[in-house]
Design an enzyme around this catalytic site. Sequence first.
Site, PDB file in Angstrom:
ATOM      1  N   ASP A 133      -4.783   7.508  -7.416  1.00  0.00           N
ATOM      2  CA  ASP A 133      -3.697   7.339  -8.395  1.00  0.00           C
ATOM      3  C   ASP A 133      -4.218   6.586  -9.617  1.00  0.00           C
ATOM      4  OD1 ASP A 133      -1.904   8.471  -6.621  1.00  0.00           O
ATOM      5  OD2 ASP A 133      -1.271   6.537  -5.798  1.00  0.00           O
ATOM      6  N   SER A 171       2.578  -1.940  -0.985  1.00  0.00           N
ATOM      7  CA  SER A 171       2.917  -0.692  -0.297  1.00  0.00           C
ATOM      8  C   SER A 171       3.178   0.406  -1.309  1.00  0.00           C
ATOM      9  CB  SER A 171       4.133  -0.890   0.608  1.00  0.00           C
ATOM     10  OG  SER A 171       5.304  -0.652  -0.126  1.00  0.00           O
ATOM     11  N   LYS A 172       3.058   1.618  -0.839  1.00  0.00           N
ATOM     12  CA  LYS A 172       3.167   2.801  -1.683  1.00  0.00           C
ATOM     13  C   LYS A 172       4.514   2.819  -2.426  1.00  0.00           C
ATOM     14  CE  LYS A 172       1.391   7.133  -2.363  1.00  0.00           C
ATOM     15  NZ  LYS A 172       0.377   7.079  -3.391  1.00  0.00           N
ATOM     16  N   ARG A 173       5.534   2.286  -1.752  1.00  0.00           N
ATOM     17  CA  ARG A 173       6.867   2.299  -2.357  1.00  0.00           C
ATOM     18  C   ARG A 173       6.914   1.531  -3.682  1.00  0.00           C
ATOM     19  NH1 ARG A 173       9.595  -0.599   1.213  1.00  0.00           N
ATOM     20  NH2 ARG A 173       7.937  -0.300   2.715  1.00  0.00           N
ATOM     21  N   GLY A 221       4.662   1.301  -5.925  1.00  0.00           N
ATOM     22  CA  GLY A 221       3.815   1.812  -7.006  1.00  0.00           C
ATOM     23  C   GLY A 221       2.507   2.310  -6.442  1.00  0.00           C
TER      24      GLY A 221
END
Length: 497
Positions: free
Chosen positions: A264, A254-256, A258
């Site tokens: 990105d 998940s984005k949280r 990393g």
Amino acid sequence: MSTNIRVRFAPSPTGFLHIGGLRAVLFDYLIAKTLGGKLILRIEDTDKKRQVAGAVEGLINILDWVGIKFDEGPHLGGEFGPYIQSERKEIYKEHAEALLKKSGAYRCFCSEDRLKKMREERQAEKLPPRYDRVCRNLSEQDIIEKLAKNEPFVIRQKIPESGEIIAHDELRGGIKFAVQDLDDQVLIKTDGLPTYQFANVVDDHLMKISHVLRGDEWIPSFPKNILLYQGFNWEPPKFIHLTLTLNKEGSKLSKRQGDIAVEDFRAKGYLPEPLLNFCVLQGWHPSASDKAPKEKTDEILSLDQMVEYFDFKDMGTSPAIFDVAKLDYFNGFYIREMSLEKLTKLCLPFLGENLKLTADSKKQELDYIQKVIGLEQERLKKLAEIGELTAFMFADDLQYESKLLIWKKITPEQIKINLQTVFELLEKISEAEWNKKNIEEVIMGYIKTQKFKVGDYLWPMRVALTGREASPGPFEVAEVLGAAECLKRINQAIKKL
Ligand code: GLU
């Protein structure tokens, strides 16, 4: 090209391409290419709440950067368009009407409030969380009246009361589901737009998709898809469910935790080839292939090699683990393999700040920049690191503490003398003979005649040239910096002591 092999990538434009999406599109591409078929891009944008402006263009751009080429799509056209679901509203409406006529679906007029209450009641009674099918039994007359009153409605799939359904996955074989556990899922929402479950089936059929590769989170609704195909009397495509990619701790990426967006990774200086190489191993391995040469023990694979060795039947069904260290390894490998000219070009955007560090125009010339990059090519893992790694090669005035020049137990006075010696030795090398080999010979030749150790000279020399605790070796740095700059830096170091 086989006209009946058609594979689609069907992302929702939610703002960025997830690394898992890259893995999916790569497998789509490989299936299409290995079977000699076409790759189609379809944008699934029926969930208006999840949409982000500019996301479609962003998706197309990043897929182009990665080098995955489509045969049909919103940017290319094709005979099965439109390829954006929001432009196909009428098609879904027609098909929903047809399904209503075939009794494969029904209108549901239940309000949000009623559904909420119903869910709570079912939960209290420990019944499966699904619609209680009240509107399934509305009379023709009830429906006509409600429609006349313009009551909002959804269209739900009419799931059979009982029985069993076997949905076939190409990797897992037949998966058995009890029909009584399935919900009469919504196919068309009150706003007239279809749900994923409906649009996906209609589009895959109308676009003549032969192979559907998608995440295994869709397995629970798989039997409902198959029932829809049956309701329309359509032949379902072949389904391949991809396992989730998990992080090293075993939870969903998940984005949280990393970066997970391909953008990105690009911004950090990962290259398309290693990203693809990394992704293909998340679900398939050349060791499973009869086509891959047995002597090939490394995991380095170009896109062409993947196409040569891949067979979707060899794909695995255990979860893939996302190990960034492995991605870094691949990125470093591709960086080392690349020509210095190409690497320099790719690194330039990451050097902007360094170029501002210097007033010396020589240091801004491409030739110099290329040599600087060459110093780091062996070690570089991500292009974005190049700025920090090479800043010392651009600085006009190196900043570091004098104590860094001290090697082991040697006194500052002795270090100063050693640096003066290095200065005098270097001063004697002519501009024409200024290269790593000669510099090394002169300095090492001298050290051998002394009671001092190699480090007593080379450590302060390297620090004087770089201002760093860790850097490439002193001789290679000296060659690139050039005689004048080297002497200037050594002189500055002597003054610090
Ligand atoms: N739009 C769906 C998603 O992004 C596509 C799944 C599929 O390939 O069927 O998850």
